[in-house]
Motif scaffolding. Structure first.
Motif, PDB file in Angstrom:
ATOM      1  N   THR A 174      81.405  26.041 -93.693  1.00 16.05           N
ATOM      2  CA  THR A 174      80.900  27.406 -93.617  1.00 16.05           C
ATOM      3  C   THR A 174      81.405  28.055 -92.341  1.00 16.05           C
ATOM      4  OG1 THR A 174      78.863  26.777 -94.791  1.00 16.05           O
ATOM      5  CG2 THR A 174      78.851  28.866 -93.592  1.00 16.05           C
ATOM      6  N   ILE A 175      82.030  29.209 -92.487  1.00 20.47           N
ATOM      7  CA  ILE A 175      82.505  29.966 -91.328  1.00 20.47           C
ATOM      8  C   ILE A 175      81.506  31.075 -91.028  1.00 20.47           C
ATOM      9  CG2 ILE A 175      83.904  31.619 -92.647  1.00 20.47           C
ATOM     10  CD1 ILE A 175      86.047  31.353 -90.418  1.00 20.47           C
ATOM     11  N   SER A 176      81.303  31.332 -89.732  1.00 19.87           N
ATOM     12  CA  SER A 176      80.375  32.389 -89.333  1.00 19.87           C
ATOM     13  C   SER A 176      80.834  32.991 -88.018  1.00 19.87           C
ATOM     14  CB  SER A 176      78.950  31.841 -89.215  1.00 19.87           C
ATOM     15  OG  SER A 176      78.877  30.850 -88.212  1.00 19.87           O
ATOM     16  N   ARG A 177      80.197  34.077 -87.660  1.00 18.57           N
ATOM     17  CA  ARG A 177      80.624  34.822 -86.473  1.00 18.57           C
ATOM     18  C   ARG A 177      79.407  35.289 -85.688  1.00 18.57           C
ATOM     19  NH1 ARG A 177      83.110  38.832 -89.027  1.00 18.57           N
ATOM     20  NH2 ARG A 177      81.306  40.217 -88.884  1.00 18.57           N
ATOM     21  N   ASP A 178      79.452  35.156 -84.384  1.00 22.66           N
ATOM     22  CA  ASP A 178      78.420  35.694 -83.493  1.00 22.66           C
ATOM     23  C   ASP A 178      79.093  36.747 -82.617  1.00 22.66           C
ATOM     24  OD1 ASP A 178      76.594  36.256 -81.437  1.00 22.66           O
ATOM     25  OD2 ASP A 178      75.802  34.217 -81.436  1.00 22.66           O
ATOM     26  N   ASN A 179      78.919  38.002 -82.981  1.00 24.15           N
ATOM     27  CA  ASN A 179      79.600  39.072 -82.254  1.00 24.15           C
ATOM     28  C   ASN A 179      79.132  39.172 -80.806  1.00 24.15           C
ATOM     29  OD1 ASN A 179      81.115  39.725 -84.471  1.00 24.15           O
ATOM     30  ND2 ASN A 179      79.795  41.406 -85.127  1.00 24.15           N
ATOM     31  N   ALA A 180      77.881  38.882 -80.559  1.00 24.10           N
ATOM     32  CA  ALA A 180      77.355  38.975 -79.194  1.00 24.10           C
ATOM     33  C   ALA A 180      78.048  37.964 -78.268  1.00 24.10           C
ATOM     34  CB  ALA A 180      75.858  38.740 -79.201  1.00 24.10           C
ATOM     35  N   LYS A 181      78.407  36.818 -78.835  1.00 23.20           N
ATOM     36  CA  LYS A 181      79.098  35.791 -78.049  1.00 23.20           C
ATOM     37  C   LYS A 181      80.605  35.845 -78.252  1.00 23.20           C
ATOM     38  CE  LYS A 181      75.214  32.555 -78.037  1.00 23.20           C
ATOM     39  NZ  LYS A 181      74.759  31.175 -78.366  1.00 23.20           N
ATOM     40  N   ASN A 182      81.061  36.753 -79.118  1.00 24.77           N
ATOM     41  CA  ASN A 182      82.494  36.856 -79.420  1.00 24.77           C
ATOM     42  C   ASN A 182      83.073  35.497 -79.821  1.00 24.77           C
ATOM     43  OD1 ASN A 182      84.222  39.096 -79.662  1.00 24.77           O
ATOM     44  ND2 ASN A 182      85.423  38.458 -77.891  1.00 24.77           N
ATOM     45  N   THR A 183      82.342  34.818 -80.680  1.00 25.84           N
ATOM     46  CA  THR A 183      82.673  33.455 -81.064  1.00 25.84           C
ATOM     47  C   THR A 183      82.583  33.297 -82.575  1.00 25.84           C
ATOM     48  OG1 THR A 183      81.898  32.577 -78.950  1.00 25.84           O
ATOM     49  CG2 THR A 183      82.048  31.027 -80.786  1.00 25.84           C
ATOM     50  N   VAL A 184      83.515  32.535 -83.119  1.00 22.37           N
ATOM     51  CA  VAL A 184      83.496  32.170 -84.536  1.00 22.37           C
ATOM     52  C   VAL A 184      83.237  30.668 -84.638  1.00 22.37           C
ATOM     53  CG1 VAL A 184      84.935  31.930 -86.596  1.00 22.37           C
ATOM     54  CG2 VAL A 184      84.953  34.067 -85.313  1.00 22.37           C
ATOM     55  N   TYR A 185      82.434  30.294 -85.613  1.00 15.85           N
ATOM     56  CA  TYR A 185      82.082  28.893 -85.818  1.00 15.85           C
ATOM     57  C   TYR A 185      82.592  28.404 -87.168  1.00 15.85           C
ATOM     58  CZ  TYR A 185      78.825  30.112 -82.103  1.00 15.85           C
ATOM     59  OH  TYR A 185      78.276  30.564 -80.930  1.00 15.85           O
ATOM     60  N   LEU A 186      82.862  27.114 -87.237  1.00 17.37           N
ATOM     61  CA  LEU A 186      83.164  26.458 -88.506  1.00 17.37           C
ATOM     62  C   LEU A 186      82.247  25.248 -88.621  1.00 17.37           C
ATOM     63  CD1 LEU A 186      85.053  26.548 -91.003  1.00 17.37           C
ATOM     64  CD2 LEU A 186      86.447  24.816 -89.834  1.00 17.37           C
ATOM     65  N   GLN A 187      81.232  25.385 -89.452  1.00 21.32           N
ATOM     66  CA  GLN A 187      80.318  24.273 -89.703  1.00 21.32           C
ATOM     67  C   GLN A 187      80.925  23.409 -90.794  1.00 21.32           C
ATOM     68  OE1 GLN A 187      77.297  23.414 -88.208  1.00 21.32           O
ATOM     69  NE2 GLN A 187      77.500  21.558 -89.457  1.00 21.32           N
ATOM     70  N   MET A 188      81.152  22.148 -90.475  1.00 14.89           N
ATOM     71  CA  MET A 188      81.802  21.232 -91.407  1.00 14.89           C
ATOM     72  C   MET A 188      80.822  20.137 -91.775  1.00 14.89           C
ATOM     73  SD  MET A 188      85.587  21.007 -89.676  1.00 14.89           S
ATOM     74  CE  MET A 188      85.024  20.011 -88.308  1.00 14.89           C
ATOM     75  N   ASN A 189      80.443  20.104 -93.051  1.00 18.15           N
ATOM     76  CA  ASN A 189      79.514  19.100 -93.555  1.00 18.15           C
ATOM     77  C   ASN A 189      80.210  18.194 -94.554  1.00 18.15           C
ATOM     78  OD1 ASN A 189      77.421  20.342 -92.071  1.00 18.15           O
ATOM     79  ND2 ASN A 189      76.934  21.709 -93.769  1.00 18.15           N
ATOM     80  N   ARG A 190      79.610  17.073 -94.822  1.00 16.87           N
ATOM     81  CA  ARG A 190      80.126  16.095 -95.799  1.00 16.87           C
ATOM     82  C   ARG A 190      81.608  15.834 -95.545  1.00 16.87           C
ATOM     83  NH1 ARG A 190      77.832  19.594 -99.496  1.00 16.87           N
ATOM     84  NH2 ARG A 190      79.638  19.550-100.865  1.00 16.87           N
ATOM     85  N   LEU A 191      81.915  15.540 -94.314  1.00 18.26           N
ATOM     86  CA  LEU A 191      83.308  15.340 -93.928  1.00 18.26           C
ATOM     87  C   LEU A 191      83.913  14.119 -94.599  1.00 18.26           C
ATOM     88  CD1 LEU A 191      82.964  16.372 -90.211  1.00 18.26           C
ATOM     89  CD2 LEU A 191      84.646  17.337 -91.793  1.00 18.26           C
ATOM     90  N   LYS A 192      85.209  14.236 -94.886  1.00 19.07           N
ATOM     91  CA  LYS A 192      85.960  13.188 -95.558  1.00 19.07           C
ATOM     92  C   LYS A 192      87.110  12.740 -94.652  1.00 19.07           C
ATOM     93  CE  LYS A 192      85.206  15.481-100.027  1.00 19.07           C
ATOM     94  NZ  LYS A 192      85.883  16.064-101.218  1.00 19.07           N
TER      95      LYS A 192
END
Length: 123
Positions: free
Chosen positions: A68-86
């Motif tokens: 899941t990709i998401s963005r926090d504009n206040a922190k000017n940061t983008v995240y990539l949450q990676m689950n069930r990694l292979k």
């Protein structure tokens, strides 16, 4: 534009990691950020994009439902949450945005790159 990727590490199959991409010199409200990865001996491939320009989010078929990709504009940061990694998710992960002479994925140009963060999925 400067991008700083972080959050990689060693994780067991089925585990989770959250990658961060901190941006400076650009306001993410008006840009797109992509995550791309390169595994040893393989070509670089797109993973996910989040675009403030058109409000779209994209995922590679190989990660849909797990990342899941998401963005926090206040922190000017983008995240990539990676689950069930292979194990096949093992790669150096880069965040990138528009820039000169870049490569393209899904019609988005990536010419400004962060330094990459290593993700290793292994038992």
């Amino acid at each position: 534009v400067q991008l700083q990727a972080s959050g990689g590490g060693l994780v067991q199959p089925g585990g989770s990691l959250r990658l961060s991409c901190a941006a400076s010199g650009v306001t993410l409200d008006y840009y797109y950020i992509g995550w791309l990865r390169q595994a040893p001996g393989k070509e670089r491939e797109g993973v996910s994009i989040i675009s403030s320009l058109d409000g779209n989010i994209y995922y590679a078929d190989s990660v849909k439902g797990r990342f899941t990709i998401s963005r926090d504009n206040a922190k000017n940061t983008v995240y990539l949450q990676m689950n069930r990694l292979k194990p096949e998710d093992t790669a150096v992960y880069y965040c990138a945005t528009d820039g000169p002479a870049g490569s393209t994925w899904l019609g988005y140009n990536f010419g400004s790159w962060g330094q990459g963060t290593q993700v290793t999925v292994s038992s």
